[in-house]
Motif scaffolding. Structure first.
Motif, short mmCIF file in Angstrom:
data_model
loop_
_atom_site.label_atom_id
_atom_site.label_comp_id
_atom_site.label_asym_id
_atom_site.label_seq_id
_atom_site.Cartn_x
_atom_site.Cartn_y
_atom_site.Cartn_z
N ARG A 21 35.88 -76.78 -30.12
CA ARG A 21 37.12 -77.01 -29.37
C ARG A 21 36.84 -78.02 -28.27
O ARG A 21 35.83 -77.91 -27.57
CB ARG A 21 37.59 -75.69 -28.75
CG ARG A 21 38.91 -75.78 -28.03
CD ARG A 21 39.22 -74.48 -27.31
NE ARG A 21 38.56 -74.40 -26.02
CZ ARG A 21 37.79 -73.39 -25.64
NH1 ARG A 21 37.59 -72.37 -26.43
NH2 ARG A 21 37.21 -73.39 -24.46
N VAL A 22 37.71 -79.00 -28.15
CA VAL A 22 37.56 -80.02 -27.10
C VAL A 22 38.64 -79.77 -26.05
O VAL A 22 39.82 -79.66 -26.38
CB VAL A 22 37.71 -81.44 -27.68
CG1 VAL A 22 37.64 -82.46 -26.55
CG2 VAL A 22 36.65 -81.71 -28.72
N GLU A 23 38.21 -79.68 -24.82
CA GLU A 23 39.16 -79.53 -23.72
C GLU A 23 39.35 -80.90 -23.08
O GLU A 23 38.41 -81.46 -22.53
CB GLU A 23 38.62 -78.55 -22.68
CG GLU A 23 38.51 -77.12 -23.16
CD GLU A 23 39.86 -76.44 -23.27
OE1 GLU A 23 40.86 -77.01 -22.77
OE2 GLU A 23 39.93 -75.34 -23.85
N GLY A 24 40.55 -81.43 -23.18
CA GLY A 24 40.83 -82.72 -22.57
C GLY A 24 40.99 -82.59 -21.07
O GLY A 24 41.05 -81.49 -20.52
N LYS A 25 41.04 -83.75 -20.41
CA LYS A 25 41.15 -83.73 -18.95
C LYS A 25 42.57 -84.01 -18.49
O LYS A 25 42.92 -83.75 -17.35
CB LYS A 25 40.23 -84.80 -18.35
CG LYS A 25 38.76 -84.55 -18.57
CD LYS A 25 37.97 -85.63 -17.84
CE LYS A 25 36.83 -86.12 -18.69
NZ LYS A 25 36.27 -87.38 -18.23
N TYR A 26 43.35 -84.57 -19.37
CA TYR A 26 44.68 -85.02 -18.94
C TYR A 26 45.77 -84.23 -19.67
O TYR A 26 45.55 -83.68 -20.75
CB TYR A 26 44.85 -86.51 -19.24
CG TYR A 26 43.75 -87.34 -18.63
CD1 TYR A 26 43.71 -87.57 -17.26
CD2 TYR A 26 42.73 -87.86 -19.42
CE1 TYR A 26 42.68 -88.30 -16.68
CE2 TYR A 26 41.69 -88.59 -18.85
CZ TYR A 26 41.67 -88.82 -17.48
OH TYR A 26 40.66 -89.53 -16.93
#
Lengths: 652, 330
Positions: free
Chosen positions: A40-45
């Protein structure tokens, strides 16, 4: 709840950018990531007020150091590999992975994967990533467990959507893999168990018809096998009881002797649910084209067969011109043979070249081909018209019907496939089968639906099943070693595809071009009990582990329950009738059948099995023609011959 | 010291230039991709030979370092700097300088960063020569300003001002390295490999745990026969220990050590000068043993090679790793 530990970071360069369907990330050298791991990738925006979250599955991995040339390492250690292990410092090294996007949240707008932190997917992440959340919701649950996804500390059950496995949205399942690893058959047995346990009640009843085409593979589905704790844990995780199938019915034709069952499940201890599969003229004639090739059946022969089917079989027939005074009701191959014989004799006597537009040569040819069927399919097709068949019309929910055709000739196997599947389709269309859905399992699809070679009835039938079966609830589960050699429309219509360990040559064929080299390598080295799954809801293939079926394996079963040796006629009759009437003894059978021909006894036995009368003994006896007892004949008085005088040689 | 690649630097430079254009549209931004100033500013120090007092028994001579190399260094320290002209404001070059330093500690044969690396970004220029409005514009960029004007009557030739800026950045880089080295000496006791001289800091130069390794040889601490002796050193040979003194620096004990076979190369190929704390009381026997011991530590770092760095003959892998790390974070 523990905080998920950070696994890696997404990276992107101009040469290796991220896209909406693929991204790259690096991890520590000891991270539990490999090909097939879901992350899972957690974006910053935020986009549309929502922080971007991307799910992906690892499809490729890279590792490299800061060396510019391998030669530098050689120089650095004076050409001695042993010196390398003494070096004070390990070179900087990277684990770089490429992941294919499974899902992006929000779905729109579809953007390249952002730089962000990468985490190992947990159970809920896996459900979201594979869009399983859509069909695992309470109240509308249609998930069928297919196995357990394992990576790091995550053990997440993977579910298929019953609407896409059993129809109507999509349907059919195909499994491929090399032989001898107990993957294909085991997987099918496991999946059937899972379906029988989890098939949603609102979708109705379901049964399975399995064709056992080789050895004892499916001969012991109702016998318990041994599994270990690891398998038990997988069963528990998937919510499937670990045990054999509760309701299994076996069908097997006789051997050519007509008394011994032609199956590896012929041990007396297991015969309680084995039913002889025998068909007569009526059942076979409808599928004559399965057994007669195109050279045999031209338009003229086809017309005569149609005539026989429509006007002769099971009808009162008379032809006062050609066959004066004779009336026929053809119900068996024996009756048909009699009719042919009478007709041809009459034509020859009258010198007629044709009868009702059918040329005598055509009549002879059709007679020859049809009469031959009972010989070619001996054991399955009977001369006498008695029938032992699947319980069409009264199929039971959650029951497996196994048809053992492993020992049959190829023609006979084709006939069984064609007739059973056609009957299933007809009855499902009319909603008369007894269940709403039927899974048909066919192994060795390479043989029955090959991608090349001449068109056969069985292949046409399988194509039809693959393309139209889902509307009827008729679902094809198929298996083969080489998917590339199966007809494209059969495998193409399989909504769900499973892959066990694959042969490298097979993986080199164009059908696998969509898989990355790493995924292919993993496929070529899969352990027993591992599968790669493709399903309409999954945008990428997923690797799962499934438990060994808690069913006695075919080889073990064949050892524990040895095949019954060929038995005498009386013993065969006893074995057949004993379940109907336990008072029947071998001596009784011997007494009753002693004076009769073998064929007559078999005919009586088959008729009794078919009728299942209340008074078995009486019915069986009634099927045997009465024997008229012999009477002593009184000798008439005979006038003694006169003796000649001893001295008169002429008797005068 | 290493020059950071341009690509890594550009991101911050362009952002500042965009801000400056908004605040002072008349500033002449340098946007043509000029090289880092370190490449344009020649090292003005003349090469020289300096005689040094040998503090080991006997005259200057080659000494074989006996025994197997010993892995003893726990960490490596290096710093980097890069300077680029942001703009010419009122004819004065405004230089963006980035300095960084890091200690990479070795655990299980792998290098990781010790504590926090030092990374500083500042604008350097002769601020007194700017118009007040332009100075305020530069101050509002949010980056610390450093006035490089040495005296009120100093020349205002832009090249001179630019060189002054580079020298100030170099001072800052050395200060960053010094800060980390002193921190190590305060907190740790295991040997630290420092890229360059240790004599710039009283504390570091006197510490038992620091070893400075100098790769550049613009100043050679030998003359005449002693110099020939140094040039003739073979692999795993060292010179006698001598004392390096300087009015502005702490005295240290030093010797030359050949890391690699120089056959076919120039005399300085694979040659480094090692610095350790000068003992308060010179024991000619003990200093030689110490030099042998430290030489074995350094020889243990000869592999893996620091390739593809062009200075790989003198550079150890731990220092290259520091530079790669700093390149990534600046």
């Amino acid at each position: 709840m523990t905080q998920p530990s950070l696994l890696g970071r997404v990276v992107a360069t101009e040469r290796r950018p991220n896209t909406p369907h693929e991204f790259h990330f690096w991890t520590g050298l000891d991270s539990p990531v490999g090909v097939g791991t879901i992350v899972r990738v957690e974006g910053k925006y935020t986009i549309n007020g929502q922080i971007t979250r991307v799910y992906g599955v690892v499809v490729e991995g890279f590792s490299y150091s800061d060396l510019q040339s391998p030669l530098h390492d050689v120089l650095g250690h004076d050409g001695s590999p042993a010196a390398a292990s003494l070096a004070s410092t390990e070179r900087a090294e990277i684990r770089l992975y490429t992941a294919a996007v499974l899902r992006q949240i929000p779905d729109e707008p579809l953007q390249p994967v952002p730089l962000g932190e990468v985490y190992l997917a947990d159970d809920s992440d896996v459900a979201i990533a594979l869009r399983m959340d859509g069909y695992l919701a309470e109240g509308a649950r249609t998930g069928i467990p297919i196995g357990v996804y394992h990576a790091g500390g995550t053990d997440a059950p993977i579910y298929l959507d019953a609407d896409f496995l059993m129809g109507p949205e999509a349907a059919h399942l195909n499994i491929t893999g090399v032989s001898g690893l107990a993957t294909k058959t085991s997987a099918i047995e496991w999946i059937l168990s899972s379906i029988f346990t989890h098939f949603p009640a609102q979708k109705g009843s379901i049964a399975a018809v399995c064709f056992n085409v080789k050895g004892p593979d499916l001969c012991f589905l109702d016998e318990e096998g041994t599994i270990d704790d690891r398998d038990r844990a997988l069963y528990e995780k998937c919510g499937v009881p670990a045990g054999p199938f509760e309701n299994v019915q076996y069908y097997a034709p006789y051997k050519s002797d007509g008394i011994s069952l032609n199956t590896l499940r012929s041990n007396e201890a297991l015969l309680h649910n084995v039913t002889p599969l025998t068909w007569g003229l009526r059942e076979v004639l409808q599928y004559a084209e399965v057994l007669l090739n195109k050279d045999d059946v031209d338009a003229k022969a086809d017309a005569l067969i149609d005539f026989i089917r429509e006007r002769i079989v099971d009808r009162d027939f008379h032809d006062d011109q050609m066959l004066p005074g004779k009336r026929y009701r053809v119900r068996s191959f024996a009756d048909l043979e009699q009719w042919f014989r009478d007709l041809l004799v009459a034509m020859e006597q009258r010198g007629n070249e044709s009868w009702r537009t059918h040329h005598i040569a055509t009549i002879r040819k059709v007679r020859n081909r049809l009469s031959n069927i009972s010989t070619r399919c001996a054991g399955l097709v009977t001369d006498d018209g008695n029938v032992g068949d699947l319980p069409f019309g009264s199929f039971q929910d959650r029951t497996v019907y196994v048809i053992d055709v492993a020992s049959l000739e190829e023609d006979a196997q084709d006939l069984v496939f064609a007739r059973v599947v056609t009957k299933l389709r007809e009855q499902l269309e009319k909603r008369e089968l007894g269940v709403k859905h039927v899974i048909v399992f066919v192994d060795e699809l390479n043989k029955y639906a090959p991608g090349d070679g001449q068109d056969t009835y069985v292949r046409k039938m399988l194509l039809d099943l693959a393309e139209r079966g889902r509307y009827l609830g008729l679902v094809l589960f198929s298996a083969q070693q080489f998917r590339s050699q199966v007809h494209r429309r059969v495998v193409g219509n399989s909504g769900t595809a499973l892959y066990g360990r694959m042969d490298a040559d097979e993986l080199a064929t164009p059908g696998y071009a969509v898989l990355s080299p790493a995924v292919k390598t993993k496929l070529a080295t899969l352990e027993k009990g591992q599968l790669m799954v493709r399903h309409p809801h999954f945008t990428q293939p997923i690797f799962v582990r499934f438990p060994r079926p808690a069913i006695l394996r075919g080889r073990d079963g064949a050892e524990r329950y040895p095949q019954q040796q060929d038995v005498s006629l009386e013993a065969a009759v006893l074995r057949a009738l004993r379940p109907l009437d336990s008072s029947i003894t071998l001596n009784w059978v011997k007494d009753i059948t002693d004076m009769y021909e073998r064929e007559a006894v078999l005919r009586a036995k088959n008729a009794t099995l078919l009728e299942r009368p209340a008074d078995v003994k009486r019915f069986f006896k009634s099927q045997l023609a009465p024997i008229v007892p012999s009477k002593p004949v009184s000798r008439p008085m005979v006038t003694p011959i006169r003796t000649a005088p001893a001295d008169d040689p002429y008797g005068l | 010291m290493t020059v950071v690649l341009r690509a890594a630097m550009d991101q911050g430079l362009l952002a500042l230039q965009r801000q400056l254009r908004a605040l002072a549209p008349d500033a002449a931004l340098v946007t043509d991709g000029e090289q880092a100033l370190e490449h344009l500013t020649p090292d003005t120090r003349p090469p020289r030979l300096v005689g040094a007092d040998v503090i080991e028994a006997g005259p200057m001579r080659a000494r074989r370092v006996f025994g197997d190399p010993i892995v003893a260094f726990a960490a490596f320290l290096d710093g980097t700097q890069t300077s680029r002209v942001l703009a010419y404001v009122d004819g004065v070059p405004i230089v963006l300088g980035t300095v960084a330093a890091a200690v990479r500690v070795r655990r299980n044969r792998r290098l990781t960063t010790w504590h926090r690396p030092v990374v500083q970004r500042k604008l350097y220029g002769a601020l007194a020569a700017l118009l007040p409005a332009h100075r305020r514009a530069l101050e509002s960029l949010g980056v610390p300003l450093v006035d490089t004007m040495t005296s009120a009557g100093a020349t205002t030739h832009p090249f001179v001002l630019r060189d002054d800026a580079v020298h100030r950045i170099q001072d800052d880089r050395e200060a960053a390295e010094r800060e980390l080295a002193e921190c190590w000496c305060h907190l740790e006791h295991e040997p630290l490999f420092i890229d360059g001289s240790i004599s710039g800091s009283d504390r570091v130069a006197a510490a038992e745990c620091t070893v400075g390794v100098v790769k550049s040889h613009r100043t050679l601490y030998a003359e005449g026969a002693a110099l020939q002796t140094i040039f003739a050193l073979r692999r795993a040979e060292r010179s006698s220990v001598f004392k390096v003194t300087s009015p502005k620096r702490m005295p240290v004990a030093s010797w030359y050590l050949r890391l690699r076979d120089p056959v076919g190369h120039d005399p300085m190929w694979g040659l480094v000068r090692v610095e350790i704390a000068s003992p308060p009381r010179i024991d000619v026997g003990a200093i030689g043993e110490k030099a042998d011991s430290v030489s074995r530590w350094i020889l243990a770092e000869a592999a893996p090679l620091a390739m593809p760095d062009s200075r790989w003959d003198k550079m150890v892998y731990g220092i290259r790793d520091c530079e790669e790390f700093l390149r990534a974070v600046t």
